[in-house]
Design a protein around this motif. Structure first.
Motif, PDB file in Angstrom:
ATOM      1  N   GLU A  53       6.463   0.662  -6.900  1.00  0.00           N
ATOM      2  CA  GLU A  53       5.588   1.804  -6.670  1.00  0.00           C
ATOM      3  C   GLU A  53       4.702   1.609  -5.449  1.00  0.00           C
ATOM      4  O   GLU A  53       4.463   2.551  -4.697  1.00  0.00           O
ATOM      5  CB  GLU A  53       4.706   2.054  -7.898  1.00  0.00           C
ATOM      6  N   LYS A  54       4.225   0.389  -5.245  1.00  0.00           N
ATOM      7  CA  LYS A  54       3.252   0.142  -4.182  1.00  0.00           C
ATOM      8  C   LYS A  54       3.870  -0.258  -2.850  1.00  0.00           C
ATOM      9  O   LYS A  54       3.278  -0.034  -1.793  1.00  0.00           O
ATOM     10  CB  LYS A  54       2.263  -0.941  -4.634  1.00  0.00           C
ATOM     11  N   VAL A  55       5.050  -0.860  -2.867  1.00  0.00           N
ATOM     12  CA  VAL A  55       5.627  -1.411  -1.637  1.00  0.00           C
ATOM     13  C   VAL A  55       6.782  -0.560  -1.103  1.00  0.00           C
ATOM     14  O   VAL A  55       7.018  -0.505   0.101  1.00  0.00           O
ATOM     15  CB  VAL A  55       6.085  -2.867  -1.860  1.00  0.00           C
ATOM     16  N   TRP A  56       7.485   0.108  -2.002  1.00  0.00           N
ATOM     17  CA  TRP A  56       8.569   0.988  -1.591  1.00  0.00           C
ATOM     18  C   TRP A  56       8.142   2.439  -1.796  1.00  0.00           C
ATOM     19  O   TRP A  56       7.071   2.706  -2.337  1.00  0.00           O
ATOM     20  CB  TRP A  56       9.838   0.666  -2.372  1.00  0.00           C
ATOM     21  N   SER A 104       8.891 -10.264   6.593  1.00  0.00           N
ATOM     22  CA  SER A 104       9.261  -8.870   6.819  1.00  0.00           C
ATOM     23  C   SER A 104       8.163  -7.968   6.254  1.00  0.00           C
ATOM     24  O   SER A 104       7.271  -8.425   5.529  1.00  0.00           O
ATOM     25  CB  SER A 104      10.588  -8.556   6.127  1.00  0.00           C
ATOM     26  N   LYS A 105       8.240  -6.674   6.555  1.00  0.00           N
ATOM     27  CA  LYS A 105       7.226  -5.734   6.067  1.00  0.00           C
ATOM     28  C   LYS A 105       7.201  -5.691   4.543  1.00  0.00           C
ATOM     29  O   LYS A 105       6.122  -5.633   3.926  1.00  0.00           O
ATOM     30  CB  LYS A 105       7.487  -4.347   6.634  1.00  0.00           C
ATOM     31  N   LYS A 106       8.361  -5.705   3.911  1.00  0.00           N
ATOM     32  CA  LYS A 106       8.407  -5.645   2.457  1.00  0.00           C
ATOM     33  C   LYS A 106       7.940  -6.958   1.832  1.00  0.00           C
ATOM     34  O   LYS A 106       7.241  -6.958   0.807  1.00  0.00           O
ATOM     35  CB  LYS A 106       9.816  -5.302   1.978  1.00  0.00           C
ATOM     36  N   GLU A 107       8.302  -8.089   2.427  1.00  0.00           N
ATOM     37  CA  GLU A 107       7.815  -9.380   1.929  1.00  0.00           C
ATOM     38  C   GLU A 107       6.290  -9.444   2.033  1.00  0.00           C
ATOM     39  O   GLU A 107       5.619  -9.917   1.112  1.00  0.00           O
ATOM     40  CB  GLU A 107       8.452 -10.515   2.734  1.00  0.00           C
ATOM     41  N   MET A 149       0.849  -1.190   0.000  1.00  0.00           N
ATOM     42  CA  MET A 149       0.000   0.000   0.000  1.00  0.00           C
ATOM     43  C   MET A 149       0.886   1.242   0.000  1.00  0.00           C
ATOM     44  O   MET A 149       1.821   1.343   0.789  1.00  0.00           O
ATOM     45  CB  MET A 149      -0.893   0.018   1.239  1.00  0.00           C
ATOM     46  N   ARG A 150       0.581   2.195  -0.892  1.00  0.00           N
ATOM     47  CA  ARG A 150       1.363   3.429  -0.955  1.00  0.00           C
ATOM     48  C   ARG A 150       0.497   4.613  -0.557  1.00  0.00           C
ATOM     49  O   ARG A 150      -0.613   4.772  -1.064  1.00  0.00           O
ATOM     50  CB  ARG A 150       1.944   3.642  -2.343  1.00  0.00           C
ATOM     51  N   VAL A 151       1.025   5.430   0.358  1.00  0.00           N
ATOM     52  CA  VAL A 151       0.276   6.530   0.944  1.00  0.00           C
ATOM     53  C   VAL A 151       1.051   7.833   0.768  1.00  0.00           C
ATOM     54  O   VAL A 151       2.280   7.856   0.911  1.00  0.00           O
ATOM     55  CB  VAL A 151       0.020   6.280   2.448  1.00  0.00           C
ATOM     56  N   LEU A 152       0.329   8.903   0.461  1.00  0.00           N
ATOM     57  CA  LEU A 152       0.914  10.240   0.430  1.00  0.00           C
ATOM     58  C   LEU A 152       0.393  11.020   1.633  1.00  0.00           C
ATOM     59  O   LEU A 152      -0.821  11.133   1.832  1.00  0.00           O
ATOM     60  CB  LEU A 152       0.537  10.970  -0.859  1.00  0.00           C
ATOM     61  N   VAL A 153       1.308  11.553   2.436  1.00  0.00           N
ATOM     62  CA  VAL A 153       0.952  12.396   3.576  1.00  0.00           C
ATOM     63  C   VAL A 153       1.282  13.837   3.214  1.00  0.00           C
ATOM     64  O   VAL A 153       2.425  14.147   2.860  1.00  0.00           O
ATOM     65  CB  VAL A 153       1.721  11.984   4.843  1.00  0.00           C
ATOM     66  N   VAL A 154       0.276  14.708   3.286  1.00  0.00           N
ATOM     67  CA  VAL A 154       0.459  16.121   2.957  1.00  0.00           C
ATOM     68  C   VAL A 154       0.072  16.946   4.179  1.00  0.00           C
ATOM     69  O   VAL A 154      -1.104  17.043   4.529  1.00  0.00           O
ATOM     70  CB  VAL A 154      -0.401  16.538   1.740  1.00  0.00           C
ATOM     71  N   GLU A 155       1.075  17.519   4.820  1.00  0.00           N
ATOM     72  CA  GLU A 155       0.857  18.240   6.074  1.00  0.00           C
ATOM     73  C   GLU A 155       1.964  19.292   6.209  1.00  0.00           C
ATOM     74  O   GLU A 155       3.149  18.957   6.095  1.00  0.00           O
ATOM     75  CB  GLU A 155       0.887  17.259   7.237  1.00  0.00           C
ATOM     76  N   ASP A 156       1.595  20.561   6.428  1.00  0.00           N
ATOM     77  CA  ASP A 156       2.612  21.619   6.496  1.00  0.00           C
ATOM     78  C   ASP A 156       3.297  21.687   7.856  1.00  0.00           C
ATOM     79  O   ASP A 156       4.347  22.320   7.980  1.00  0.00           O
ATOM     80  CB  ASP A 156       2.015  22.968   6.116  1.00  0.00           C
ATOM     81  N   GLU A 157       2.743  21.059   8.879  1.00  0.00           N
ATOM     82  CA  GLU A 157       3.440  20.946  10.160  1.00  0.00           C
ATOM     83  C   GLU A 157       4.415  19.776  10.045  1.00  0.00           C
ATOM     84  O   GLU A 157       4.029  18.611  10.138  1.00  0.00           O
ATOM     85  CB  GLU A 157       2.448  20.707  11.293  1.00  0.00           C
ATOM     86  N   ARG A 158       5.682  20.097   9.835  1.00  0.00           N
ATOM     87  CA  ARG A 158       6.663  19.075   9.475  1.00  0.00           C
ATOM     88  C   ARG A 158       6.808  17.979  10.527  1.00  0.00           C
ATOM     89  O   ARG A 158       6.925  16.804  10.197  1.00  0.00           O
ATOM     90  CB  ARG A 158       8.029  19.715   9.202  1.00  0.00           C
ATOM     91  N   MET A 159       6.809  18.354  11.790  1.00  0.00           N
ATOM     92  CA  MET A 159       6.954  17.341  12.841  1.00  0.00           C
ATOM     93  C   MET A 159       5.782  16.375  12.822  1.00  0.00           C
ATOM     94  O   MET A 159       5.962  15.157  12.961  1.00  0.00           O
ATOM     95  CB  MET A 159       7.083  18.008  14.215  1.00  0.00           C
TER      96      MET A 159
END
Length: 234
Positions: free
Chosen positions: A176-179, A151-154, A1-11
Motif C-alpha cells: 500500500e505504501k511503496v507500490w 533501488s527506489k522500491k528497496e 510514501m503513497r500520494v494521491l494526485v487529484v487534478e482535472d488537467e490530465r497532462m
C-alpha cells in the motif's frame, strides 16, 4: 510514501505523478473529485495533492472529507489563485498547505515530503536503527558508514521498516505504501524486493521475517567487514 494526485488537467496530473514517482513515491491519479472521494475512502494516503477547482466533487469538499475521515492524510491544495484570502480560506477548510499555480516542481516535492513527515506518527528526515542510517530527503542509505545503492522500491521498503513506531510491518502495508494501485495484490514483489534489500544490507542480517505477520528490523551486532553473501535469508 503513497500520494494521491487529484487534478482535472490530465497532462498536468500525469506530469506531477511522473515526477513524484521519479522521487521514489507511490502515486495514484484521479481526474475528478468523485473518483478521488472513493480512493480516499479506500486507501490511507500519506499526502493528497488536490486541485481546488475539480469537477463533480470540488477540492473544498474533498478536503472536508479528508479532515473528517479516519486517516491521517495530509492535504496540499493547488489553485490558480494566489490571493491571501484564498490561501486563508483553503487552510481554514483543513488543508495543511497551499501552493499556487504555476509552481516549481522542486517546491512541490519539498512540500509533499514535509507534509508526509507530519503524518502520524511524525517521521524525522533521518531514520536510524540497527546501524542503518536512511536520509529521506537526500535519499541515501548507509550501514556502518558504508553507502548502499538501493533501488527506489528497496529504499521505500526500508523507510517503512525504519519509520517511528514501526514494529512488524505486513506485506499488505508495504504494498500500500511503496507500490501504487496498479500492483497485483497476489504478486510476490514484496518478497523479491526484501530478498535484494537483505543482500545489499549485508551481514549480520537485521530484517527478520515474522511468519504470518510481516517483517521487522532488529538490532544486530556490529557490521562485519566482509561483503554481503547474497544469500536469501527469508
Amino acid at each position: 510514501m503513497r500520494v494521491l494526485v487529484v487534478e482535472d488537467e490530465r497532462m498536468l496530473a500525469d506530469a506531477i505523478a511522473k515526477g513524484l514517482r521519479g522521487e521514489g513515491m507511490a502515486v495514484d491519479v484521479c481526474y475528478d473529485g468523485d473518483a478521488a472521494r472513493m480512493r480516499l475512502a479506500a486507501y490511507d494516503y500519506d499526502v493528497a495533492v488536490l486541485d481546488r477547482d475539480l469537477p463533480r466533487v470540488g477540492g473544498d469538499d474533498l478536503t472536508r472529507k479528508v479532515v473528517a475521515g479516519p486517516h491521517s492524510t495530509r492535504v496540499l491544495m493547488l489553485t490558480v489563485s494566489s490571493g491571501v484570502d484564498d490561501r486563508v480560506n483553503g487552510l481554514a477548510l483543513g488543508a495543511d498547505d497551499y501552493l499556487a499555480k504555476p509552481f516549481a516542481f522542486a517546491e512541490l516535492v519539498a512540500r509533499v515530503r514535509a507534509l508526509a513527515r507530519r503524518a502520524a506518527p511524525a517521521a524525522p528526515p533521518v531514520l536510524e536503527r540497527a546501524g542503518i542510517t536512511l536520509d529521506t530527503a537526500g535519499r541515501q542509505v548507509f550501514r556502518g558508514g558504508r553507502y548502499l545503492p538501493l533501488s527506489k522500491k528497496e529504499f521505500g521498503v526500508l523507510a517503512e521498516l525504519l519509520r517511528p513506531g514501526a514494529a512488524v510491518v505486513s506485506s499488505e502495508r508495504l504494498l500500500e505504501k511503496v507500490w501504487d494501485e496498479h500492483i497485483d495484490p497476489a504478486t510476490n514483489v514484496v518478497r523479491v524486493t526484501m530478498m535484494t534489500l537483505r543482500r545489499k544490507l549485508g551481514d549480520p542480517p537485521v530484517i527478520e521475517t515474522v511468519p504470518g505477520s510481516g517483517y521487522v528490523v532488529r538490532e544486530a551486532p556490529a557490521v562485519l567487514e566482509s561483503a554481503p553473501t547474497g544469500e536469501d535469508r527469508r
